[in-house]
Design a protein around this motif. Structure first.
Motif, PDB file in Angstrom:
ATOM      1  N   UNK A 149      15.709  78.659  75.197  1.00  0.00           N
ATOM      2  CA  UNK A 149      14.418  78.217  75.732  1.00  0.00           C
ATOM      3  C   UNK A 149      14.000  76.895  75.088  1.00  0.00           C
ATOM      4  N   UNK A 150      13.656  75.922  75.936  1.00  0.00           N
ATOM      5  CA  UNK A 150      13.001  74.697  75.481  1.00  0.00           C
ATOM      6  C   UNK A 150      11.529  74.842  75.840  1.00  0.00           C
ATOM      7  N   UNK A 151      10.670  74.837  74.825  1.00  0.00           N
ATOM      8  CA  UNK A 151       9.256  75.182  75.002  1.00  0.00           C
ATOM      9  C   UNK A 151       8.383  73.931  74.962  1.00  0.00           C
ATOM     10  N   UNK A 152       7.563  73.760  75.991  1.00  0.00           N
ATOM     11  CA  UNK A 152       6.575  72.670  76.042  1.00  0.00           C
ATOM     12  C   UNK A 152       5.205  73.297  75.774  1.00  0.00           C
ATOM     13  N   UNK A 153       4.487  72.803  74.743  1.00  0.00           N
ATOM     14  CA  UNK A 153       3.224  73.465  74.398  1.00  0.00           C
ATOM     15  C   UNK A 153       2.233  72.485  73.775  1.00  0.00           C
ATOM     16  N   UNK A 154       1.010  72.966  73.604  1.00  0.00           N
ATOM     17  CA  UNK A 154      -0.048  72.166  72.965  1.00  0.00           C
ATOM     18  C   UNK A 154      -0.861  73.110  72.066  1.00  0.00           C
TER      19      UNK A 154
END
Length: 320
Positions: free
Chosen positions: A5-10
Protein backbone atom coordinates in the motif's frame (compact mmCIF):
# COMPACT_ATOMS: atom_id res chain seq x y z
CA UNK A 1 0.45 -12.44 1.85
CA UNK A 2 0.40 -8.74 2.72
CA UNK A 3 -0.99 -6.12 0.34
CA UNK A 4 1.49 -3.43 -0.72
CA UNK A 5 0.00 0.00 0.00
CA UNK A 6 1.15 3.51 -0.92
CA UNK A 7 -0.75 5.81 1.44
CA UNK A 8 -1.65 9.44 0.69
CA UNK A 9 -2.70 11.29 3.86
CA UNK A 10 -2.81 14.56 5.79
CA UNK A 11 -2.49 13.55 9.45
CA UNK A 12 -4.79 15.15 11.60
CA UNK A 13 -6.27 12.82 14.18
CA UNK A 14 -8.42 10.69 11.88
CA UNK A 15 -5.56 10.14 9.41
CA UNK A 16 -3.18 9.42 12.28
CA UNK A 17 -5.39 6.59 13.49
CA UNK A 18 -5.49 5.32 9.90
CA UNK A 19 -1.67 5.37 9.73
CA UNK A 20 -1.43 3.57 13.09
CA UNK A 21 -3.98 0.98 11.93
CA UNK A 22 -2.08 0.43 8.68
CA UNK A 23 1.27 0.00 10.45
CA UNK A 24 -0.25 -2.45 12.94
CA UNK A 25 -2.20 -4.56 10.44
CA UNK A 26 0.03 -7.53 9.48
CA UNK A 27 -1.86 -7.93 6.19
CA UNK A 28 -0.84 -4.44 5.00
CA UNK A 29 2.69 -3.56 3.88
CA UNK A 30 3.02 0.23 3.82
CA UNK A 31 5.65 1.04 1.17
CA UNK A 32 5.48 4.84 1.41
CA UNK A 33 3.42 7.69 2.87
CA UNK A 34 2.71 10.88 0.91
CA UNK A 35 1.98 13.71 3.36
CA UNK A 36 0.48 17.00 2.20
CA UNK A 37 -1.76 19.85 3.32
CA UNK A 38 -5.30 19.19 4.50
CA UNK A 39 -6.15 18.94 8.17
CA UNK A 40 -2.84 20.72 8.89
CA UNK A 41 -0.25 22.59 6.78
CA UNK A 42 2.05 20.37 4.71
CA UNK A 43 5.09 20.80 7.02
CA UNK A 44 3.09 19.71 10.06
CA UNK A 45 1.60 16.80 8.15
CA UNK A 46 5.11 15.55 7.28
CA UNK A 47 6.21 15.98 10.90
CA UNK A 48 3.21 14.04 12.26
CA UNK A 49 3.87 11.20 9.80
CA UNK A 50 7.53 11.10 10.85
CA UNK A 51 6.50 10.99 14.52
CA UNK A 52 4.17 8.01 13.99
CA UNK A 53 6.80 6.13 11.96
CA UNK A 54 9.41 6.89 14.63
CA UNK A 55 7.15 5.52 17.38
CA UNK A 56 6.58 2.40 15.30
CA UNK A 57 10.30 1.94 14.59
CA UNK A 58 9.45 2.08 10.87
CA UNK A 59 11.81 4.80 9.68
CA UNK A 60 12.45 2.50 6.70
CA UNK A 61 9.12 3.67 5.19
CA UNK A 62 9.81 6.65 2.90
CA UNK A 63 7.94 9.91 3.50
CA UNK A 64 7.09 11.84 0.34
CA UNK A 65 6.30 15.56 0.60
CA UNK A 66 2.90 16.32 -0.89
CA UNK A 67 1.31 19.58 -2.02
CA UNK A 68 1.01 22.78 0.05
CA UNK A 69 -2.38 23.75 -1.39
CA UNK A 70 -5.06 22.96 -4.01
CA UNK A 71 -4.74 23.16 -7.80
CA UNK A 72 -6.96 26.27 -7.82
CA UNK A 73 -4.32 28.21 -5.87
CA UNK A 74 -6.93 29.23 -3.28
CA UNK A 75 -5.73 29.74 0.28
CA UNK A 76 -6.23 26.75 2.58
CA UNK A 77 -8.41 26.68 5.68
CA UNK A 78 -7.16 24.42 8.48
CA UNK A 79 -9.19 22.93 11.35
CA UNK A 80 -7.35 23.19 14.69
CA UNK A 81 -10.69 23.03 16.54
CA UNK A 82 -11.09 19.44 15.27
CA UNK A 83 -7.51 18.21 14.98
CA UNK A 84 -5.62 20.41 17.46
CA UNK A 85 -2.98 23.07 16.78
CA UNK A 86 -0.49 20.49 15.47
CA UNK A 87 -2.88 17.88 14.09
CA UNK A 88 -2.69 15.31 16.90
CA UNK A 89 -5.07 16.94 19.37
CA UNK A 90 -3.12 17.96 22.49
CA UNK A 91 -0.03 15.94 21.47
CA UNK A 92 3.06 17.76 20.24
CA UNK A 93 5.58 15.70 18.25
CA UNK A 94 9.09 16.10 19.68
CA UNK A 95 11.38 18.73 18.11
CA UNK A 96 14.06 16.07 17.64
CA UNK A 97 12.17 14.96 14.51
CA UNK A 98 13.02 18.09 12.53
CA UNK A 99 15.74 16.51 10.38
CA UNK A 100 13.58 13.92 8.64
CA UNK A 101 14.50 12.69 5.17
CA UNK A 102 11.69 13.65 2.80
CA UNK A 103 11.43 12.53 -0.83
CA UNK A 104 9.96 14.36 -3.83
CA UNK A 105 7.29 13.15 -6.26
CA UNK A 106 9.78 11.04 -8.26
CA UNK A 107 9.75 8.61 -5.33
CA UNK A 108 6.11 7.81 -6.17
CA UNK A 109 7.21 6.69 -9.65
CA UNK A 110 10.00 4.57 -8.13
CA UNK A 111 7.52 2.85 -5.81
CA UNK A 112 5.04 2.19 -8.64
CA UNK A 113 7.85 0.60 -10.70
CA UNK A 114 9.15 -1.44 -7.78
CA UNK A 115 5.73 -2.96 -7.04
CA UNK A 116 4.48 -3.08 -10.64
CA UNK A 117 1.08 -4.77 -10.81
CA UNK A 118 1.04 -5.39 -7.04
CA UNK A 119 0.33 -2.01 -5.47
CA UNK A 120 -2.81 -0.43 -4.02
CA UNK A 121 -2.98 3.34 -3.60
CA UNK A 122 -5.02 4.50 -0.60
CA UNK A 123 -5.90 8.20 -0.46
CA UNK A 124 -7.48 9.48 2.76
CA UNK A 125 -6.60 13.18 2.37
CA UNK A 126 -7.12 15.81 -0.32
CA UNK A 127 -6.69 14.53 -3.87
CA UNK A 128 -4.20 17.18 -5.03
CA UNK A 129 -1.17 14.89 -5.11
CA UNK A 130 -2.89 12.16 -7.14
CA UNK A 131 -4.17 14.75 -9.63
CA UNK A 132 -0.70 16.30 -9.87
CA UNK A 133 0.73 12.91 -10.83
CA UNK A 134 -1.62 12.84 -13.84
CA UNK A 135 -0.72 16.47 -14.69
CA UNK A 136 3.05 15.90 -14.35
CA UNK A 137 3.43 12.44 -15.85
CA UNK A 138 0.37 11.88 -18.07
CA UNK A 139 -2.73 9.70 -18.08
CA UNK A 140 -0.82 6.39 -17.92
CA UNK A 141 1.24 7.22 -14.83
CA UNK A 142 -0.75 4.78 -12.66
CA UNK A 143 -1.32 2.03 -15.25
CA UNK A 144 0.63 -0.49 -13.12
CA UNK A 145 -1.37 0.27 -9.94
CA UNK A 146 -3.88 -2.44 -9.00
CA UNK A 147 -6.60 -0.26 -7.43
CA UNK A 148 -7.35 3.04 -5.73
CA UNK A 149 -9.09 3.13 -2.34
CA UNK A 150 -10.27 6.71 -1.73
CA UNK A 151 -12.06 8.35 1.19
CA UNK A 152 -14.18 11.14 -0.26
CA UNK A 153 -17.57 12.33 -1.39
CA UNK A 154 -21.08 12.05 0.02
CA UNK A 155 -24.00 10.36 -1.74
CA UNK A 156 -27.61 10.90 -0.67
CA UNK A 157 -26.42 12.41 2.64
CA UNK A 158 -25.38 15.98 3.58
CA UNK A 159 -21.78 17.15 3.26
CA UNK A 160 -19.55 17.85 6.25
CA UNK A 161 -17.85 21.04 5.06
CA UNK A 162 -20.75 22.51 3.08
CA UNK A 163 -24.37 21.52 2.62
CA UNK A 164 -23.41 19.39 -0.39
CA UNK A 165 -19.73 18.47 -0.08
CA UNK A 166 -17.32 16.30 1.87
CA UNK A 167 -14.02 17.93 2.90
CA UNK A 168 -11.54 16.01 0.71
CA UNK A 169 -13.57 16.65 -2.45
CA UNK A 170 -14.43 20.25 -1.49
CA UNK A 171 -10.91 21.36 -0.58
CA UNK A 172 -9.61 20.56 -4.07
CA UNK A 173 -12.64 19.91 -6.23
CA UNK A 174 -10.62 20.24 -9.46
CA UNK A 175 -8.21 17.53 -8.31
CA UNK A 176 -11.05 15.32 -7.09
CA UNK A 177 -12.74 15.45 -10.51
CA UNK A 178 -9.46 14.72 -12.34
CA UNK A 179 -8.83 11.66 -10.17
CA UNK A 180 -12.37 10.30 -10.40
CA UNK A 181 -12.25 10.63 -14.21
CA UNK A 182 -8.69 9.41 -14.87
CA UNK A 183 -7.93 6.78 -12.20
CA UNK A 184 -9.07 3.17 -12.72
CA UNK A 185 -10.53 0.50 -10.45
CA UNK A 186 -11.60 3.02 -7.80
CA UNK A 187 -13.18 1.97 -4.51
CA UNK A 188 -14.76 5.07 -2.96
CA UNK A 189 -15.62 5.48 0.73
CA UNK A 190 -17.98 8.46 1.09
CA UNK A 191 -19.63 9.96 4.17
CA UNK A 192 -22.70 7.74 3.82
CA UNK A 193 -20.40 4.87 4.90
CA UNK A 194 -17.68 6.58 6.95
CA UNK A 195 -20.04 8.69 9.10
CA UNK A 196 -21.20 5.40 10.63
CA UNK A 197 -17.66 4.13 11.37
CA UNK A 198 -18.00 5.25 14.97
CA UNK A 199 -15.45 4.32 17.61
CA UNK A 200 -16.71 4.93 21.15
CA UNK A 201 -14.84 6.18 24.24
CA UNK A 202 -15.31 2.70 25.79
CA UNK A 203 -13.34 1.09 22.96
CA UNK A 204 -10.54 3.66 23.20
CA UNK A 205 -10.40 3.38 27.02
CA UNK A 206 -10.01 -0.38 26.69
CA UNK A 207 -7.29 -0.06 24.05
CA UNK A 208 -5.44 2.63 25.99
CA UNK A 209 -5.17 0.18 28.89
CA UNK A 210 -4.51 -3.02 26.94
CA UNK A 211 -2.92 -2.25 23.58
CA UNK A 212 0.65 -3.63 23.53
CA UNK A 213 1.72 -1.20 20.79
CA UNK A 214 3.95 1.88 21.11
CA UNK A 215 0.95 4.03 20.07
CA UNK A 216 -0.90 3.34 23.31
CA UNK A 217 -0.10 6.70 25.01
CA UNK A 218 -1.52 8.60 22.02
CA UNK A 219 -4.85 6.82 21.73
CA UNK A 220 -6.89 8.40 24.51
CA UNK A 221 -5.67 12.04 24.38
CA UNK A 222 -5.99 12.22 20.58
CA UNK A 223 -9.39 10.52 20.56
CA UNK A 224 -10.80 12.63 23.42
CA UNK A 225 -9.89 15.85 21.60
CA UNK A 226 -11.48 14.60 18.36
CA UNK A 227 -14.58 13.29 20.12
CA UNK A 228 -15.16 16.65 21.92
CA UNK A 229 -15.08 18.44 18.55
CA UNK A 230 -17.65 16.02 17.15
CA UNK A 231 -19.89 16.41 20.20
CA UNK A 232 -20.01 20.16 19.52
CA UNK A 233 -20.85 19.68 15.84
CA UNK A 234 -23.24 16.73 16.22
CA UNK A 235 -24.95 16.84 19.64
CA UNK A 236 -25.73 13.39 21.01
CA UNK A 237 -23.12 11.52 18.93
CA UNK A 238 -21.93 8.40 20.82
CA UNK A 239 -18.34 8.39 19.54
CA UNK A 240 -16.14 9.75 16.76
CA UNK A 241 -16.19 8.56 13.13
CA UNK A 242 -12.87 7.16 11.91
CA UNK A 243 -13.50 7.94 8.24
CA UNK A 244 -9.97 7.14 7.12
CA UNK A 245 -9.63 3.69 8.68
CA UNK A 246 -12.43 2.22 6.53
CA UNK A 247 -10.57 2.21 3.16
CA UNK A 248 -7.56 0.46 4.72
CA UNK A 249 -9.73 -2.08 6.51
CA UNK A 250 -11.72 -2.78 3.33
CA UNK A 251 -8.57 -4.01 1.56
CA UNK A 252 -8.18 -6.98 3.91
CA UNK A 253 -11.88 -7.29 4.86
CA UNK A 254 -13.76 -6.73 1.60
CA UNK A 255 -17.02 -8.03 3.07
CA UNK A 256 -17.24 -5.01 5.39
CA UNK A 257 -18.46 -2.64 2.64
CA UNK A 258 -21.20 -3.07 0.03
CA UNK A 259 -20.65 -1.21 -3.26
CA UNK A 260 -22.68 0.07 -6.20
CA UNK A 261 -20.97 0.59 -9.59
CA UNK A 262 -21.61 4.13 -10.87
CA UNK A 263 -19.62 6.80 -12.68
CA UNK A 264 -18.65 9.55 -10.23
CA UNK A 265 -18.07 13.16 -11.17
CA UNK A 266 -17.25 16.08 -8.89
CA UNK A 267 -18.71 19.59 -9.19
CA UNK A 268 -15.70 21.89 -9.54
CA UNK A 269 -17.12 25.38 -8.95
CA UNK A 270 -20.03 27.37 -7.56
CA UNK A 271 -22.42 26.79 -4.69
CA UNK A 272 -22.23 22.99 -5.04
CA UNK A 273 -18.41 22.95 -5.28
CA UNK A 274 -17.06 19.55 -4.21
CA UNK A 275 -20.40 17.76 -4.55
CA UNK A 276 -20.00 14.16 -5.69
CA UNK A 277 -22.46 13.24 -8.43
CA UNK A 278 -23.64 9.79 -9.49
CA UNK A 279 -26.80 8.46 -11.11
CA UNK A 280 -28.87 6.56 -8.54
CA UNK A 281 -32.05 6.25 -10.60
CA UNK A 282 -33.43 2.70 -10.96
CA UNK A 283 -32.32 2.80 -14.62
CA UNK A 284 -29.20 4.97 -14.72
CA UNK A 285 -27.81 6.29 -18.01
CA UNK A 286 -25.43 3.80 -19.59
CA UNK A 287 -21.75 4.67 -19.09
CA UNK A 288 -18.68 2.91 -20.56
CA UNK A 289 -17.72 0.08 -18.14
CA UNK A 290 -14.19 1.47 -17.65
CA UNK A 291 -15.66 4.73 -16.25
CA UNK A 292 -17.60 3.01 -13.45
CA UNK A 293 -16.39 3.43 -9.86
CA UNK A 294 -17.25 1.23 -6.87
CA UNK A 295 -19.15 3.49 -4.47
CA UNK A 296 -19.36 2.25 -0.90
CA UNK A 297 -23.02 2.54 0.13
CA UNK A 298 -23.28 0.50 3.35
CA UNK A 299 -20.84 -0.91 5.90
CA UNK A 300 -20.94 -3.58 8.60
CA UNK A 301 -20.04 -1.37 11.55
CA UNK A 302 -19.97 -4.19 14.10
CA UNK A 303 -17.27 -5.94 12.07
CA UNK A 304 -15.48 -2.60 11.65
CA UNK A 305 -15.23 -2.09 15.42
CA UNK A 306 -14.15 -5.70 16.07
CA UNK A 307 -11.40 -5.56 13.45
CA UNK A 308 -10.23 -2.15 14.71
CA UNK A 309 -9.85 -3.56 18.23
CA UNK A 310 -8.16 -6.75 17.05
CA UNK A 311 -5.51 -4.84 15.12
CA UNK A 312 -4.72 -2.48 18.02
CA UNK A 313 -4.52 -5.42 20.45
CA UNK A 314 -2.03 -7.46 18.42
CA UNK A 315 1.07 -8.48 20.29
CA UNK A 316 3.35 -9.17 17.33
CA UNK A 317 3.46 -5.49 16.48
CA UNK A 318 5.47 -4.37 13.47
CA UNK A 319 6.38 -7.84 12.16
CA UNK A 320 5.93 -7.59 8.43
Amino acid sequence: MAYNVLLFSDPGIDDSFAIMYALLNPDLNIVGIVSGYGNTPKEQSVKNTAYLLDLAGREDIPIIAGAAGPLSGESVQFYPEIHGPEGLGPIKPPDSLQKVEVHDFNKILEIINEYKGDLIIVNVGRLTELALMFVLYGDNVFKDVTAFYIMGGAFLVPGNISAEAEANFYSDSIAANIVMEKAHNIYLYPLNVTNKAIITPEVINYLSENSPTPFRPLLKPAFDYYFKAYQKNIPGIKGAPFHDVIPLMAITNPEIVRYIPRRVRVEEFGKAKGKSIADFRPKPDKEPPETLDNIGMEADIQKFVINFMEVFLQGDFGKK
